[in-house]
Design a protein around this motif. Structure first.
Motif, PDB file in Angstrom:
ATOM      1  N   VAL A 177       0.814  -1.218   0.000  1.00 59.63           N
ATOM      2  CA  VAL A 177       0.000   0.000   0.000  1.00 59.63           C
ATOM      3  C   VAL A 177       0.850   1.271   0.000  1.00 59.63           C
ATOM      4  N   ALA A 178       2.115   1.153   0.394  1.00 60.29           N
ATOM      5  CA  ALA A 178       3.012   2.312   0.368  1.00 60.29           C
ATOM      6  C   ALA A 178       4.455   1.836   0.495  1.00 60.29           C
ATOM      7  N   VAL A 179       5.357   2.679   0.008  1.00 65.11           N
ATOM      8  CA  VAL A 179       6.794   2.430   0.130  1.00 65.11           C
ATOM      9  C   VAL A 179       7.423   3.617   0.849  1.00 65.11           C
ATOM     10  N   ILE A 180       8.300   3.327   1.797  1.00 64.81           N
ATOM     11  CA  ILE A 180       9.054   4.369   2.493  1.00 64.81           C
ATOM     12  C   ILE A 180      10.521   4.209   2.134  1.00 64.81           C
ATOM     13  N   THR A 181      11.134   5.296   1.690  1.00 64.70           N
ATOM     14  CA  THR A 181      12.528   5.233   1.249  1.00 64.70           C
ATOM     15  C   THR A 181      13.246   6.529   1.606  1.00 64.70           C
ATOM     16  N   ALA A 182      14.549   6.566   1.332  1.00 71.02           N
ATOM     17  CA  ALA A 182      15.366   7.728   1.691  1.00 71.02           C
ATOM     18  C   ALA A 182      15.056   8.917   0.791  1.00 71.02           C
ATOM     19  N   LEU A 183      15.419  10.079   1.262  1.00 69.90           N
ATOM     20  CA  LEU A 183      15.294  11.296   0.466  1.00 69.90           C
ATOM     21  C   LEU A 183      16.175  11.216  -0.775  1.00 69.90           C
ATOM     22  N   ASP A 184      15.765  11.899  -1.843  1.00 69.35           N
ATOM     23  CA  ASP A 184      16.598  11.998  -3.036  1.00 69.35           C
ATOM     24  C   ASP A 184      17.917  12.672  -2.674  1.00 69.35           C
ATOM     25  N   LYS A 185      19.024  12.171  -3.267  1.00 69.60           N
ATOM     26  CA  LYS A 185      20.345  12.731  -2.949  1.00 69.60           C
ATOM     27  C   LYS A 185      20.925  13.440  -4.163  1.00 69.60           C
ATOM     28  N   PRO A 186      21.475  14.648  -3.974  1.00 74.12           N
ATOM     29  CA  PRO A 186      22.144  15.340  -5.082  1.00 74.12           C
ATOM     30  C   PRO A 186      23.387  14.559  -5.518  1.00 74.12           C
ATOM     31  N   GLN A 187      23.526  14.353  -6.819  1.00 75.23           N
ATOM     32  CA  GLN A 187      24.678  13.621  -7.331  1.00 75.23           C
ATOM     33  C   GLN A 187      25.170  14.244  -8.624  1.00 75.23           C
ATOM     34  N   GLY A 188      26.448  13.932  -8.946  1.00 75.19           N
ATOM     35  CA  GLY A 188      27.028  14.395 -10.200  1.00 75.19           C
ATOM     36  C   GLY A 188      27.412  15.859 -10.155  1.00 75.19           C
ATOM     37  N   ARG A 189      27.967  16.316 -11.263  1.00 79.74           N
ATOM     38  CA  ARG A 189      28.440  17.695 -11.342  1.00 79.74           C
ATOM     39  C   ARG A 189      27.317  18.707 -11.172  1.00 79.74           C
ATOM     40  N   GLY A 190      26.155  18.375 -11.722  1.00 82.63           N
ATOM     41  CA  GLY A 190      25.034  19.302 -11.619  1.00 82.63           C
ATOM     42  C   GLY A 190      24.298  19.226 -10.295  1.00 82.63           C
ATOM     43  N   ARG A 191      24.707  18.247  -9.430  1.00 85.79           N
ATOM     44  CA  ARG A 191      24.076  18.053  -8.127  1.00 85.79           C
ATOM     45  C   ARG A 191      22.559  17.890  -8.246  1.00 85.79           C
ATOM     46  N   LYS A 192      22.146  17.181  -9.295  1.00 82.67           N
ATOM     47  CA  LYS A 192      20.720  16.939  -9.487  1.00 82.67           C
ATOM     48  C   LYS A 192      20.238  15.844  -8.532  1.00 82.67           C
ATOM     49  N   PRO A 193      19.048  15.998  -7.949  1.00 83.40           N
ATOM     50  CA  PRO A 193      18.530  14.982  -7.026  1.00 83.40           C
ATOM     51  C   PRO A 193      18.356  13.633  -7.730  1.00 83.40           C
ATOM     52  N   LYS A 194      18.823  12.572  -7.063  1.00 79.57           N
ATOM     53  CA  LYS A 194      18.710  11.226  -7.623  1.00 79.57           C
ATOM     54  C   LYS A 194      17.852  10.359  -6.717  1.00 79.57           C
ATOM     55  N   SER A 195      16.864   9.708  -7.303  1.00 83.96           N
ATOM     56  CA  SER A 195      15.963   8.849  -6.534  1.00 83.96           C
ATOM     57  C   SER A 195      16.635   7.533  -6.175  1.00 83.96           C
ATOM     58  N   SER A 196      16.223   6.947  -5.064  1.00 87.64           N
ATOM     59  CA  SER A 196      16.751   5.644  -4.667  1.00 87.64           C
ATOM     60  C   SER A 196      16.206   4.558  -5.598  1.00 87.64           C
ATOM     61  N   PRO A 197      16.920   3.426  -5.713  1.00 83.78           N
ATOM     62  CA  PRO A 197      16.405   2.312  -6.529  1.00 83.78           C
ATOM     63  C   PRO A 197      15.019   1.850  -6.096  1.00 83.78           C
ATOM     64  N   VAL A 198      14.744   1.863  -4.794  1.00 85.87           N
ATOM     65  CA  VAL A 198      13.417   1.448  -4.315  1.00 85.87           C
ATOM     66  C   VAL A 198      12.345   2.452  -4.739  1.00 85.87           C
ATOM     67  N   LYS A 199      12.671   3.734  -4.687  1.00 83.14           N
ATOM     68  CA  LYS A 199      11.706   4.748  -5.130  1.00 83.14           C
ATOM     69  C   LYS A 199      11.384   4.566  -6.613  1.00 83.14           C
ATOM     70  N   LEU A 200      12.391   4.322  -7.419  1.00 86.52           N
ATOM     71  CA  LEU A 200      12.172   4.124  -8.856  1.00 86.52           C
ATOM     72  C   LEU A 200      11.278   2.911  -9.112  1.00 86.52           C
ATOM     73  N   THR A 201      11.470   1.859  -8.308  1.00 83.89           N
ATOM     74  CA  THR A 201      10.636   0.658  -8.442  1.00 83.89           C
ATOM     75  C   THR A 201       9.191   0.957  -8.063  1.00 83.89           C
ATOM     76  N   ALA A 202       9.006   1.696  -6.969  1.00 84.52           N
ATOM     77  CA  ALA A 202       7.651   2.057  -6.534  1.00 84.52           C
ATOM     78  C   ALA A 202       6.951   2.924  -7.579  1.00 84.52           C
ATOM     79  N   GLU A 203       7.694   3.856  -8.158  1.00 87.14           N
ATOM     80  CA  GLU A 203       7.110   4.711  -9.203  1.00 87.14           C
ATOM     81  C   GLU A 203       6.668   3.878 -10.398  1.00 87.14           C
ATOM     82  N   LYS A 204       7.478   2.904 -10.759  1.00 92.07           N
ATOM     83  CA  LYS A 204       7.152   2.033 -11.900  1.00 92.07           C
ATOM     84  C   LYS A 204       5.833   1.289 -11.686  1.00 92.07           C
ATOM     85  N   HIS A 205       5.537   0.970 -10.431  1.00 91.71           N
ATOM     86  CA  HIS A 205       4.321   0.200 -10.116  1.00 91.71           C
ATOM     87  C   HIS A 205       3.212   1.077  -9.518  1.00 91.71           C
TER      88      HIS A 205
END
Length: 317
Positions: free
Chosen positions: A31-59
Motif C-alpha cells: 500500500v506504500a513504500v518508504i525510502t530515503a530522500l533523493d540525494k544530489p549527485q554528479g556535477r550538476g548536483r541533481k537529485p537522484k531517486s533511490s532504486p526502491v523509489k524508482l521501483t515504486a514509481e514504476k508500479h
C-alpha cells in the motif's frame, strides 16, 4: 488473503529492490513504500531517486520520504495507510513508534545468519574475515538493532571466487525469496519466532570507513586477498603506489617467497605485478590508479610502467 493483507515496504538501495519486485509479482498488496530522500549527485548536483523509489514509481505505489521518522505528521500519515505488516530491507533504524504500529509487526531482512555479523556491512565483513558460509535472516524488529526474534534463515556458501559484488547479488535473490516466504507465513499466522542466542554473536559487521580499506602489507597475503574481495567493487581496498592512491579490485595469493620487504613489488611491466606481504606474495589482477580508469593489470602496466630497482629489490608501494 493477498489483497486483504496491507503491507508497507521500507528500503532504499538495490539490495531492497528484488524483494519488493517479488512481492509485487506474487500479488501482495503493497500500500506504500518508504525510502530515503533523493540525494544530489554528479556535477550538476541533481537529485537522484533511490532504486526502491524508482521501483515504486514504476508500479504506481504511493511513496513516503520522511526526513524524520519521529515526526508527528509522518506518523499520522503512516497510520492512515492502516498497514497490517511492515517489511524492512536495507533501510535505517526505526523508532518504536514506527515498528510497533502494525498489528502483525514489522520484520527485517538481514544479510547474515543472525546473531552473527550484526551491523551495517555483513556482506563485506564475512569476506574480509574469510568465512566459508553466510546467509540471510528475517526477524521481527525490537528496540536494539538486529536483535529481534528470528523468523527464518537460509544459508549461502561463499565460493573462493566470490567478492562483495557477487555475494551481494546472490544474497539479494535468496533474501527476496525469504521475504516472500516470511510474508506468506505471517499471513497464515504460521510463524514461530525464536530468540537469538547471544553465544552465537561471534562477529560484528560495522559500517565500512576509508581507514578500514587501507591495505597493510605486513599482513599475510591471504588476509589481504580477503580484504580486497570483501571490498570489491565498492568501496575498494587501496594502497599507495608512489605518491598516488591505487584501488585494487582483484588478486590471488602467489605460492612463492622473495627477499622483498612487505609493500615492495616485483613486475615485468607487461603481465604481472606481485606485492610482497608479511607472509607470501599477492598477485594483483585488476586495479585503478588515482586519476585513471579501472583496468586489468596488463593494460595498466602497458600505460603506467612502474619503476624497478636493480637486483632483487622491487619498487615500493
Amino acid at each position: 488473503m493477498k489483497k486483504e493483507l496491507r503491507i508497507i515496504y521500507m528500503g532504499t538501495p538495490d539490495f531492497a529492490v528484488a524483494p519488493l519486485e517479488l512481492l509485487i509479482k506474487e500479488g501482495w498488496n503493497i500500500v506504500a513504500v518508504i525510502t530515503a530522500l533523493d540525494k544530489p549527485q554528479g556535477r550538476g548536483r541533481k537529485p537522484k531517486s533511490s532504486p526502491v523509489k524508482l521501483t515504486a514509481e514504476k508500479h504506481n505505489i504511493p511513496i513516503l520520504q520522511p526526513p524524520n521518522l519521529k515526526n508527528g505528521e509522518f506518523l499520522e500519515t503512516l497510520k492512515s495507510f492502516q498497514a497490517d505488516l511492515q517489511v524492512v530491507v536495507a533501510f535505517r533504524m526505526l523508532p518504536e513508534a514506527v515498528w510497533s504500529m502494525p498489528p502483525k509487526g514489522t520484520f527485517n531482512l538481514h544479510a547474515s545468519l543472525l546473531p552473527d555479523y550484526r551491523g551495517a556491512a555483513p556482506i563485506n565483513w564475512v569476506l574480509i574475515n574469510g568465512e566459508s558460509k553466510t546467509g540471510v535472516t528475517t526477524f521481527f524488529l525490537q528496540q536494539e538493532i538486529d536483535t529481534g526474534n528470528v523468523l527464518f534463515q537460509e544459508e549461502e556458501l561463499i565460493l573462493p571466487e566470490d567478492n562483495a559484488g557477487s555475494l551481494h547479488d546472490k544474497l539479494m535473490q535468496k533474501g527476496a525469496k525469504l521475504v516472500l516466504k516470511t510474508v506468506e507465513a505471517i499471513a497464515l499466522d504460521n510463524v514461530n519466532p525464536k530468540r537469538q542466542d547471544p553465544a552465537k554473536a561471534l562477529h560484528h559487521a560495522p559500517k565500512i570507513y576509508r581507514e578500514n580499506c587501507e591495505i597493510n602489507w605486513n599482513q599475510a597475503a591471504s588476509e589481504i586477498h580477503n580484504l580486497i574481495r570483501g571490498l570489491s567493487p565498492y568501496p575498494a581496498a587501496w594502497c599507495k603506489i608512489g605518491s598516488k592512491t591505487c584501488k585494487i579490485y582483484g588478486s590471488t595469493v602467489v605460492e612463492k617467497e622473495s627477499d622483498l620487504d612487505p609493500g615492495e613489488y616485483a613486475t615485468d611491466n607487461q603481465t604481472y605485478l606481485y606485492f610482497q606481504t608479511g607472509k607470501g606474495m599477492l598477485a594483483v589482477h585488476e586495479l585503478q590508479l588515482e586519476g585513471k580508469k579501472r583496468m586489468a593489470i596488463s593494460d595498466f602496466l602497458r600505460g603506467n610502467p612502474l619503476s624497478i630497482r636493480d637486483g632483487n629489490s622491487g619498487g615500493t608501494a
